[in-house]
Motif scaffolding. Structure first.
Motif, PDB file in Angstrom:
ATOM      1  N   PRO A   6      20.175  49.321  44.869  1.00 12.18           N
ATOM      2  CA  PRO A   6      19.822  50.670  44.416  1.00 12.18           C
ATOM      3  C   PRO A   6      19.596  51.632  45.575  1.00 12.18           C
ATOM      4  O   PRO A   6      19.110  51.236  46.629  1.00 12.18           O
ATOM      5  CB  PRO A   6      18.518  50.464  43.646  1.00 12.18           C
ATOM      6  CG  PRO A   6      18.325  49.010  43.504  1.00 12.18           C
ATOM      7  CD  PRO A   6      19.202  48.321  44.479  1.00 12.18           C
ATOM      8  N   ILE A   7      19.959  52.893  45.348  1.00  8.67           N
ATOM      9  CA  ILE A   7      19.703  53.943  46.336  1.00  8.67           C
ATOM     10  C   ILE A   7      18.632  54.872  45.766  1.00  8.67           C
ATOM     11  O   ILE A   7      18.924  55.702  44.901  1.00  8.67           O
ATOM     12  CB  ILE A   7      20.970  54.749  46.662  1.00  8.67           C
ATOM     13  CG1 ILE A   7      22.048  53.849  47.250  1.00  8.67           C
ATOM     14  CG2 ILE A   7      20.643  55.904  47.608  1.00  8.67           C
ATOM     15  CD1 ILE A   7      23.344  54.561  47.590  1.00  8.67           C
TER      16      ILE A   7
ATOM     17  N   THR B 143      25.623  59.285  53.355  1.00  9.09           N
ATOM     18  CA  THR B 143      26.611  58.727  52.437  1.00  9.09           C
ATOM     19  C   THR B 143      27.672  59.772  52.134  1.00  9.09           C
ATOM     20  O   THR B 143      27.453  60.972  52.279  1.00  9.09           O
ATOM     21  CB  THR B 143      25.996  58.276  51.089  1.00  9.09           C
ATOM     22  OG1 THR B 143      25.422  59.400  50.428  1.00  9.09           O
ATOM     23  CG2 THR B 143      24.973  57.185  51.274  1.00  9.09           C
ATOM     24  N   LYS B 144      28.801  59.290  51.704  1.00  6.98           N
ATOM     25  CA  LYS B 144      29.888  60.156  51.273  1.00  6.98           C
ATOM     26  C   LYS B 144      29.553  60.672  49.877  1.00  6.98           C
ATOM     27  O   LYS B 144      29.158  59.907  49.013  1.00  6.98           O
ATOM     28  CB  LYS B 144      31.176  59.333  51.243  1.00  6.98           C
ATOM     29  CG  LYS B 144      32.408  60.079  50.842  1.00  6.98           C
ATOM     30  CD  LYS B 144      33.610  59.132  50.921  1.00  6.98           C
ATOM     31  CE  LYS B 144      34.832  59.778  50.349  1.00  6.98           C
ATOM     32  NZ  LYS B 144      34.919  59.660  48.902  1.00  6.98           N
TER      33      LYS B 144
ATOM     34  N   THR C 111      27.305  53.927  36.328  1.00  4.78           N
ATOM     35  CA  THR C 111      26.989  53.237  37.577  1.00  4.78           C
ATOM     36  C   THR C 111      27.832  53.890  38.656  1.00  4.78           C
ATOM     37  O   THR C 111      29.064  53.911  38.561  1.00  4.78           O
ATOM     38  CB  THR C 111      27.298  51.733  37.507  1.00  4.78           C
ATOM     39  OG1 THR C 111      26.515  51.151  36.466  1.00  4.78           O
ATOM     40  CG2 THR C 111      26.962  51.042  38.827  1.00  4.78           C
ATOM     41  N   ILE C 112      27.170  54.447  39.662  1.00  8.20           N
ATOM     42  CA  ILE C 112      27.848  55.134  40.756  1.00  8.20           C
ATOM     43  C   ILE C 112      27.646  54.320  42.023  1.00  8.20           C
ATOM     44  O   ILE C 112      26.518  53.996  42.384  1.00  8.20           O
ATOM     45  CB  ILE C 112      27.270  56.557  40.960  1.00  8.20           C
ATOM     46  CG1 ILE C 112      27.352  57.366  39.669  1.00  8.20           C
ATOM     47  CG2 ILE C 112      27.978  57.263  42.120  1.00  8.20           C
ATOM     48  CD1 ILE C 112      28.744  57.576  39.126  1.00  8.20           C
ATOM     49  N   ASN C 113      28.733  53.968  42.709  1.00 10.33           N
ATOM     50  CA  ASN C 113      28.667  53.246  43.975  1.00 10.33           C
ATOM     51  C   ASN C 113      28.950  54.214  45.106  1.00 10.33           C
ATOM     52  O   ASN C 113      30.037  54.776  45.179  1.00 10.33           O
ATOM     53  CB  ASN C 113      29.680  52.094  43.993  1.00 10.33           C
ATOM     54  CG  ASN C 113      29.349  51.047  42.962  1.00 10.33           C
ATOM     55  OD1 ASN C 113      28.248  50.527  42.942  1.00 10.33           O
ATOM     56  ND2 ASN C 113      30.286  50.749  42.090  1.00 10.33           N
ATOM     57  N   MET C 114      27.962  54.410  45.973  1.00  9.77           N
ATOM     58  CA  MET C 114      28.107  55.335  47.095  1.00  9.77           C
ATOM     59  C   MET C 114      28.386  54.547  48.368  1.00  9.77           C
ATOM     60  O   MET C 114      27.794  53.501  48.598  1.00  9.77           O
ATOM     61  CB  MET C 114      26.850  56.177  47.261  1.00  9.77           C
ATOM     62  CG  MET C 114      26.550  57.052  46.053  1.00  9.77           C
ATOM     63  SD  MET C 114      25.178  58.185  46.331  1.00  9.77           S
ATOM     64  CE  MET C 114      26.016  59.476  47.245  1.00  9.77           C
TER      65      MET C 114
ATOM     66  N   LEU D 203      29.530  55.281  57.583  1.00  4.80           N
ATOM     67  CA  LEU D 203      30.043  54.213  58.429  1.00  4.80           C
ATOM     68  C   LEU D 203      31.031  53.340  57.659  1.00  4.80           C
ATOM     69  O   LEU D 203      32.057  52.935  58.172  1.00  4.80           O
ATOM     70  CB  LEU D 203      28.891  53.359  58.965  1.00  4.80           C
ATOM     71  CG  LEU D 203      29.251  52.263  59.957  1.00  4.80           C
ATOM     72  CD1 LEU D 203      29.914  52.871  61.188  1.00  4.80           C
ATOM     73  CD2 LEU D 203      28.036  51.484  60.351  1.00  4.80           C
ATOM     74  N   GLU D 204      30.731  53.061  56.391  1.00  6.49           N
ATOM     75  CA  GLU D 204      31.588  52.201  55.577  1.00  6.49           C
ATOM     76  C   GLU D 204      32.916  52.852  55.244  1.00  6.49           C
ATOM     77  O   GLU D 204      33.880  52.158  54.933  1.00  6.49           O
ATOM     78  CB  GLU D 204      30.862  51.811  54.282  1.00  6.49           C
ATOM     79  CG  GLU D 204      29.686  50.917  54.525  1.00  6.49           C
ATOM     80  CD  GLU D 204      28.686  50.927  53.389  1.00  6.49           C
ATOM     81  OE1 GLU D 204      27.760  50.112  53.440  1.00  6.49           O
ATOM     82  OE2 GLU D 204      28.796  51.744  52.466  1.00  6.49           O
ATOM     83  N   THR D 205      33.005  54.178  55.314  1.00  6.64           N
ATOM     84  CA  THR D 205      34.249  54.868  54.984  1.00  6.64           C
ATOM     85  C   THR D 205      35.111  55.108  56.215  1.00  6.64           C
ATOM     86  O   THR D 205      36.224  55.595  56.099  1.00  6.64           O
ATOM     87  CB  THR D 205      33.967  56.219  54.298  1.00  6.64           C
ATOM     88  OG1 THR D 205      33.196  57.037  55.180  1.00  6.64           O
ATOM     89  CG2 THR D 205      33.234  56.021  52.986  1.00  6.64           C
TER      90      THR D 205
END
Length: 128
Positions: A16-17, A58-59, A75-78, A82-84
């Motif tokens: 969770p964020i 985050t993007k 459900t939103i995955n951000m 760095l991950e992008t």
């Protein structure tokens, strides 16, 4: 007709964020909420809307076509910035001159390295 849309905002690792901002695009006055410590949110919309999800480092993510007829939680995955990023590799000039070779790769929140010296190889992976 308006409805309360519920959902969860998660990171790349499905954690969770908390503190992510959820905004109804082009709403006036602005309709906005923040996720709780479990990444959960509730926001009131009317008609067909686009929701904007933001959190530091985050993007930005969009959920288009959200409407009052939706019955399942979103459900939103951000992804973090760095991950992008595309993985990159580098070797310093001083290492090359000394016969040492090293590669560092940054991707998905990890630093991976390989160092070669006198035919011996060492690999290192660290979460950053």
């Amino acid at each position: 007709m308006s409805a309360i849309i519920k959902g969860t905002v998660l990171n790349y690792f499905k954690k969770p964020i908390p503190g992510a901002t959820v905004t109804v695009q082009n709403s006036y006055p602005e309709i906005e909420t923040t996720t709780d410590q479990n990444g959960l949110f509730e926001i009131e919309i009317s008609g067909k809307q686009t929701l904007i999800f933001k959190h530091e480092n985050t993007k930005q993510e969009l959920a288009q076509g959200v409407n009052e007829n939706m019955t399942e939680p979103l459900t939103i995955n951000m992804m973090s910035e760095l991950e992008t990023q595309t993985p990159t590799a580098s070797t310093s000039e001083s290492c090359k001159r000394k016969g040492l070779f090293s590669v560092l790769v940054f991707t998905a929140g990890f630093l991976a390295g390989v160092a070669l010296s006198s035919g011996k190889e060492k690999a290192v992976v660290a979460k950053i």
